[in-house]
Design a protein around this motif. Sequence first.
Motif, PDB file in Angstrom:
ATOM      1  N   LYS A   2       1.047  -1.220  -0.077  1.00  0.00           N
ATOM      2  CA  LYS A   2      -0.011   0.641   0.254  1.00  0.00           C
ATOM      3  C   LYS A   2       0.706   1.035   0.122  1.00  0.00           C
ATOM      4  O   LYS A   2       1.445   1.283   1.000  1.00  0.00           O
ATOM      5  CB  LYS A   2      -1.137  -0.024   1.372  1.00  0.00           C
ATOM      6  CG  LYS A   2      -1.574   0.751   1.400  1.00  0.00           C
ATOM      7  CD  LYS A   2      -2.389   1.038   2.316  1.00  0.00           C
ATOM      8  CE  LYS A   2      -2.825   1.729   3.111  1.00  0.00           C
ATOM      9  NZ  LYS A   2      -4.190   1.684   4.196  1.00  0.00           N
ATOM     10  N   ARG A 107       4.243  -0.450  13.375  1.00  0.00           N
ATOM     11  CA  ARG A 107       4.319   0.528  13.382  1.00  0.00           C
ATOM     12  C   ARG A 107       5.108   0.819  14.567  1.00  0.00           C
ATOM     13  O   ARG A 107       4.779   2.534  14.992  1.00  0.00           O
ATOM     14  CB  ARG A 107       3.023   0.775  13.329  1.00  0.00           C
ATOM     15  CG  ARG A 107       2.399   0.153  11.780  1.00  0.00           C
ATOM     16  CD  ARG A 107       0.851   0.454  11.909  1.00  0.00           C
ATOM     17  NE  ARG A 107       0.754   0.241  10.131  1.00  0.00           N
ATOM     18  CZ  ARG A 107      -0.403   0.922   9.684  1.00  0.00           C
ATOM     19  NH1 ARG A 107      -1.264   1.348  11.345  1.00  0.00           N
ATOM     20  NH2 ARG A 107      -1.190   0.881   8.545  1.00  0.00           N
ATOM     21  N   SER A 130      -1.250   5.958  14.102  1.00  0.00           N
ATOM     22  CA  SER A 130      -2.671   5.758  14.759  1.00  0.00           C
ATOM     23  C   SER A 130      -3.748   5.997  13.548  1.00  0.00           C
ATOM     24  O   SER A 130      -3.408   6.814  12.714  1.00  0.00           O
ATOM     25  CB  SER A 130      -3.600   6.387  15.018  1.00  0.00           C
ATOM     26  OG  SER A 130      -3.656   7.633  14.564  1.00  0.00           O
ATOM     27  N   ASP A 131      -4.424   4.514  12.827  1.00  0.00           N
ATOM     28  CA  ASP A 131      -5.500   5.099  11.878  1.00  0.00           C
ATOM     29  C   ASP A 131      -6.697   5.976  12.510  1.00  0.00           C
ATOM     30  O   ASP A 131      -6.576   6.425  12.745  1.00  0.00           O
ATOM     31  CB  ASP A 131      -6.359   3.915  11.405  1.00  0.00           C
ATOM     32  CG  ASP A 131      -4.978   2.244  10.993  1.00  0.00           C
ATOM     33  OD1 ASP A 131      -4.123   3.204  10.372  1.00  0.00           O
ATOM     34  OD2 ASP A 131      -5.929   1.510  11.844  1.00  0.00           O
ATOM     35  N   ARG A 132      -6.525   7.255  10.428  1.00  0.00           N
ATOM     36  CA  ARG A 132      -7.446   8.158  10.679  1.00  0.00           C
ATOM     37  C   ARG A 132      -9.122   7.949   9.898  1.00  0.00           C
ATOM     38  O   ARG A 132      -9.273   8.906   9.983  1.00  0.00           O
ATOM     39  CB  ARG A 132      -6.485   8.936  10.501  1.00  0.00           C
ATOM     40  CG  ARG A 132      -5.976   9.719  11.443  1.00  0.00           C
ATOM     41  CD  ARG A 132      -6.204  10.134  12.897  1.00  0.00           C
ATOM     42  NE  ARG A 132      -5.476  10.528  13.739  1.00  0.00           N
ATOM     43  CZ  ARG A 132      -5.737  10.454  14.796  1.00  0.00           C
ATOM     44  NH1 ARG A 132      -6.996   9.343  15.486  1.00  0.00           N
ATOM     45  NH2 ARG A 132      -4.940  10.177  15.660  1.00  0.00           N
ATOM     46  N   GLU A 134     -10.309   6.236   6.254  1.00  0.00           N
ATOM     47  CA  GLU A 134     -10.795   5.874   4.595  1.00  0.00           C
ATOM     48  C   GLU A 134      -8.999   6.208   3.920  1.00  0.00           C
ATOM     49  O   GLU A 134      -8.217   6.428   3.656  1.00  0.00           O
ATOM     50  CB  GLU A 134     -11.425   7.751   4.682  1.00  0.00           C
ATOM     51  CG  GLU A 134     -12.436   7.491   4.569  1.00  0.00           C
ATOM     52  CD  GLU A 134     -12.552   9.502   4.259  1.00  0.00           C
ATOM     53  OE1 GLU A 134     -12.009   9.796   2.761  1.00  0.00           O
ATOM     54  OE2 GLU A 134     -13.737   9.888   4.635  1.00  0.00           O
ATOM     55  N   GLY A 135      -8.144   5.073   5.344  1.00  0.00           N
ATOM     56  CA  GLY A 135      -7.173   4.533   4.946  1.00  0.00           C
ATOM     57  C   GLY A 135      -5.715   5.235   5.013  1.00  0.00           C
ATOM     58  O   GLY A 135      -4.730   5.538   4.923  1.00  0.00           O
ATOM     59  N   VAL A 137      -3.275   7.733   7.821  1.00  0.00           N
ATOM     60  CA  VAL A 137      -2.622   6.717   9.360  1.00  0.00           C
ATOM     61  C   VAL A 137      -2.119   7.963   9.846  1.00  0.00           C
ATOM     62  O   VAL A 137      -0.756   9.262   8.824  1.00  0.00           O
ATOM     63  CB  VAL A 137      -1.150   6.089   8.665  1.00  0.00           C
ATOM     64  CG1 VAL A 137      -0.730   5.529  10.016  1.00  0.00           C
ATOM     65  CG2 VAL A 137      -2.646   5.015   8.363  1.00  0.00           C
ATOM     66  N   GLU A 138      -1.635   8.441  10.650  1.00  0.00           N
ATOM     67  CA  GLU A 138      -1.272   9.362  11.514  1.00  0.00           C
ATOM     68  C   GLU A 138       0.092   8.843  11.539  1.00  0.00           C
ATOM     69  O   GLU A 138      -0.136   7.709  13.446  1.00  0.00           O
ATOM     70  CB  GLU A 138      -2.369  10.155  12.183  1.00  0.00           C
ATOM     71  CG  GLU A 138      -1.550  11.124  12.894  1.00  0.00           C
ATOM     72  CD  GLU A 138      -2.584  12.576  14.145  1.00  0.00           C
ATOM     73  OE1 GLU A 138      -2.519  12.946  13.630  1.00  0.00           O
ATOM     74  OE2 GLU A 138      -1.934  12.021  15.240  1.00  0.00           O
ATOM     75  N   THR A 175       0.317  13.257   9.044  1.00  0.00           N
ATOM     76  CA  THR A 175      -0.528  12.700   8.564  1.00  0.00           C
ATOM     77  C   THR A 175      -0.257  11.592   6.703  1.00  0.00           C
ATOM     78  O   THR A 175       0.302  12.691   6.083  1.00  0.00           O
ATOM     79  CB  THR A 175      -1.670  12.952   8.230  1.00  0.00           C
ATOM     80  OG1 THR A 175      -2.245  13.844   9.705  1.00  0.00           O
ATOM     81  CG2 THR A 175      -2.930  12.356   7.538  1.00  0.00           C
ATOM     82  N   ARG A 177      -2.203   9.799   2.967  1.00  0.00           N
ATOM     83  CA  ARG A 177      -3.448   9.085   3.086  1.00  0.00           C
ATOM     84  C   ARG A 177      -3.083   8.085   1.875  1.00  0.00           C
ATOM     85  O   ARG A 177      -2.268   8.693   0.813  1.00  0.00           O
ATOM     86  CB  ARG A 177      -3.943  10.292   2.421  1.00  0.00           C
ATOM     87  CG  ARG A 177      -4.325  11.482   3.969  1.00  0.00           C
ATOM     88  CD  ARG A 177      -5.539  12.661   3.245  1.00  0.00           C
ATOM     89  NE  ARG A 177      -5.777  13.362   4.218  1.00  0.00           N
ATOM     90  CZ  ARG A 177      -6.459  13.681   5.072  1.00  0.00           C
ATOM     91  NH1 ARG A 177      -6.652  12.328   5.380  1.00  0.00           N
ATOM     92  NH2 ARG A 177      -6.592  14.469   6.055  1.00  0.00           N
TER      93      ARG A 177
END
Length: 180
Positions: A2, A107, A130-132, A134-135, A137-138, A175, A177
């Motif tokens: 990804k 991670r 952490s997942d935020r 809609e895919g 990640v922060e 962040t 995306r």
Amino acid sequence: MKELHLDPAASRLTIRTRAVGMLARLAHDLEIAASELRGRARLDGDTWTAELSIPATGLRVAGVLRGDSLDPDALSAGDRRDIERRIREEVLRGTEVVEVRASGVARDRAEVRVQIASGSAALATRLSASDRGEGAVEVAGGCQLSMAALGVREVKGPLGAFKVRDELEILFELTLRPAG
């Protein structure tokens, strides 16, 4: 695999400097913000790699630190310009872009290499990812970076009355995306 791209509007990277020495109280502890960031990451399960680029011209003095509190109004516009010029011309001499490469097998930890014109430094740091939704990640964290390890000469005040501590404190909230 990804691929994620850095969202510069939702990301933040700051560098904190501290003055030391006999007359350090006459100097300023500074927070320097990266106003321009570019980056991407590739995830393969828990294994990942990431690249971050910070143009030297995008480093801006955010203000003076009083302990850990930022005073954005403590410096005149002329003082800010002078400090930013010294960062580009003296500290990062010959560096157009600061390159950061990181990787990890989980991670919560990263092996990082920072590259500027005068050299590179390797370090390890802890992360909070952490997942935020809609895919997205922060990723947040902090680390200490040695200017000497980067090949940067000691930064001193007039007559050596103070100097900037070798260890810079780097703080980041990035962040990422999904690409596309």
